[in-house]
Design a protein around this motif. Sequence first.
Motif, mmCIF file in Angstrom:
data_model
loop_
_atom_site.group_PDB
_atom_site.id
_atom_site.type_symbol
_atom_site.label_atom_id
_atom_site.label_comp_id
_atom_site.label_asym_id
_atom_site.label_seq_id
_atom_site.Cartn_x
_atom_site.Cartn_y
_atom_site.Cartn_z
ATOM 1 N N TYR A 227 -5.284 -2.105 -0.808
ATOM 2 C CA TYR A 227 -5.475 -0.794 -0.192
ATOM 3 C C TYR A 227 -6.059 -0.992 1.202
ATOM 4 O O TYR A 227 -6.589 -2.057 1.545
ATOM 5 C CB TYR A 227 -6.398 0.078 -1.037
ATOM 6 N N TRP A 228 -5.932 0.042 2.037
ATOM 7 C CA TRP A 228 -6.496 0.021 3.380
ATOM 8 C C TRP A 228 -7.889 0.611 3.326
ATOM 9 O O TRP A 228 -8.078 1.767 2.958
ATOM 10 C CB TRP A 228 -5.623 0.811 4.356
ATOM 11 N N ASP A 229 -8.887 -0.185 3.708
ATOM 12 C CA ASP A 229 -10.290 0.212 3.664
ATOM 13 C C ASP A 229 -10.767 0.516 5.093
ATOM 14 O O ASP A 229 -10.700 -0.353 5.974
ATOM 15 C CB ASP A 229 -11.133 -0.913 3.053
ATOM 16 N N VAL B 285 0.871 -1.183 0.000
ATOM 17 C CA VAL B 285 0.000 0.000 0.000
ATOM 18 C C VAL B 285 0.905 1.229 0.000
ATOM 19 O O VAL B 285 1.640 1.463 0.962
ATOM 20 C CB VAL B 285 -0.928 0.033 1.230
ATOM 21 N N SER B 286 0.873 1.992 -1.068
ATOM 22 C CA SER B 286 1.761 3.146 -1.206
ATOM 23 C C SER B 286 1.110 4.451 -0.765
ATOM 24 O O SER B 286 1.801 5.442 -0.545
ATOM 25 C CB SER B 286 2.223 3.285 -2.665
ATOM 26 N N HIS B 287 -0.221 4.455 -0.650
ATOM 27 C CA HIS B 287 -0.918 5.691 -0.279
ATOM 28 C C HIS B 287 -0.777 5.929 1.218
ATOM 29 O O HIS B 287 -1.186 5.095 2.032
ATOM 30 C CB HIS B 287 -2.393 5.602 -0.650
ATOM 31 N N ARG C 253 -7.606 -4.986 -4.661
ATOM 32 C CA ARG C 253 -8.262 -4.250 -5.738
ATOM 33 C C ARG C 253 -7.442 -4.466 -7.004
ATOM 34 O O ARG C 253 -6.331 -3.946 -7.128
ATOM 35 C CB ARG C 253 -8.354 -2.767 -5.402
#
Length: 537
Positions: free
Chosen positions: A232-234, A184-186, A227
């Motif tokens: 991603y982190w939800d 996860v890069s965000h 995804r």
Amino acid sequence: MSLSRSFTHLTDKSALKTDPYHVYYVNSTTVYLLQPPKSHPSSRSRPWIITRKLMKNQSAFILYHPLTSKPYSFNFHPYNLHFSQLNPTPLAVFYAFKSHYPVDKLLVLHNYALFALYGGGQLQGCPRFNSDSSSWVELSSRNVNFDDVISFEDKVYVVDRQGITKLVNYYKTIRKISIGKTVVSHPLISGSGRFGWRKRFAIDGETLYLVVRMAEKLFDVFRLKSRGKGFYWDRVDQFKGNKVLFMARDCYFFLRASRKFPGREYRNCIVFSEAAFPQYGNDCWEFTESDNVRRNEVDIAVFRLDDERFVREGEGENSGFPKIDWSPPDWIFNVSVFSADEFQKHSVSESSSSQSEREPDEDERLDSATTKFEGLDIRSDLVPTLQKIWRNHGNIINDSIVRNGDIVARALESLATIVQILEDNPVQSLSDSQADYLSFTLSDLRNICFKVYWLVSFVEKALKVHKSKPLVESLNNLSQLSSQVKERRAILLGELANLDEEENKLKEEMTKVSEMIPFFGEVKFDEAIGAGLTGVC
């Protein structure tokens, strides 16, 4: 600062050493849920959650508060408190060892890799800690500090201060370990990440969570979701199954929020100690500077996800949360060998080494109801199951990373209990608590490197079927309704056949009666006999 200066490798799978004269032992500590036996008068009383750590001489153990890590005022000798009688359910297992630098988290991966998080965000790994040629590899850098490391679905994840999540590559055969690709890069946190609180991983079943303290009284919880080809982190506002997450400095565990403990009001809550989320300092976490932590008076607080409510323990009855009772319940003394008074009299303290070293007398041995198996004291009723396992699969504890006999014995008892649950219970009768026990215990056994590969498929099948029970029950209900419809249809068809038969009989009677009438033509019995007479010419 480097751990390599403090120790170089593990030997005999249980000791870290810098030289032949300095040995550092890896301690395994377990959080247990204890409950009174079903036959006990207090079987419906509240359970007791404790952290159990064996003392160095392994003849006694200390019980700690599971969140504050504060020791209770008494310590136990194993034959003073029979864990086997208390339906012990392991909730969490964590590891620690002492070195020149405090280690914040130690991750033991199967039987070869070891990861140590220390110094408020520095991470080192040892790819083959059971090899004499092992060495520690620095995985963090001057510009990147990690908050947590965890093993999930046979992969090792790390998260930094901004919430960027990466994999760790480890290669058993070539003894190499390194930081891998970014998952996860965000960033979850804006800015440089120099301010804020430590982030924590948590696993519940097949879900990996990340707990982020956004402000003093505000938390966000995320779950890792796929995804396309990425992740991603939800953000979530509830845990699956109305559970509550407990977080301490050293460990975490999930429980269903029940009436007995801690209360249904704690659904979708995080119950935590302040030491679980230390603030960032210039180069490290600052929990060691906290006055409360230094005085061993760590605050406990509650945060509810759905309405973002924050309450500190002890803020009054109007908080909306019932007070969690962490003290030993009364039944604990009745199940033990000693009464409450004798219990206090015979309790073992760390300083009273003479009593800690004392061997149990013959009566105490008889009361324990154990039998020697592989040199370990095992509950007698579980020994036949373990003997069958040994005959079919050989010695399953040869490669165990745990060398403490008492912990190995309890693990073997848990293994035997799993086998008995699977053999004695039909699929439809498997309870939620039994399913949780199967899942958690198998995970613990694999983490300490018991050879239980032969058990995995049976447990996975049982869990999948159990997870599908609502669908199976719905299918059964539909099947029953279909059977009822078929039965009703058969009844209606039978009644219709009877009606057809009655109709045919009536037609036959009508034919017979018509043949007996002595005139021809149609006769209308509801008209006058001379109807139309005057109109005849």
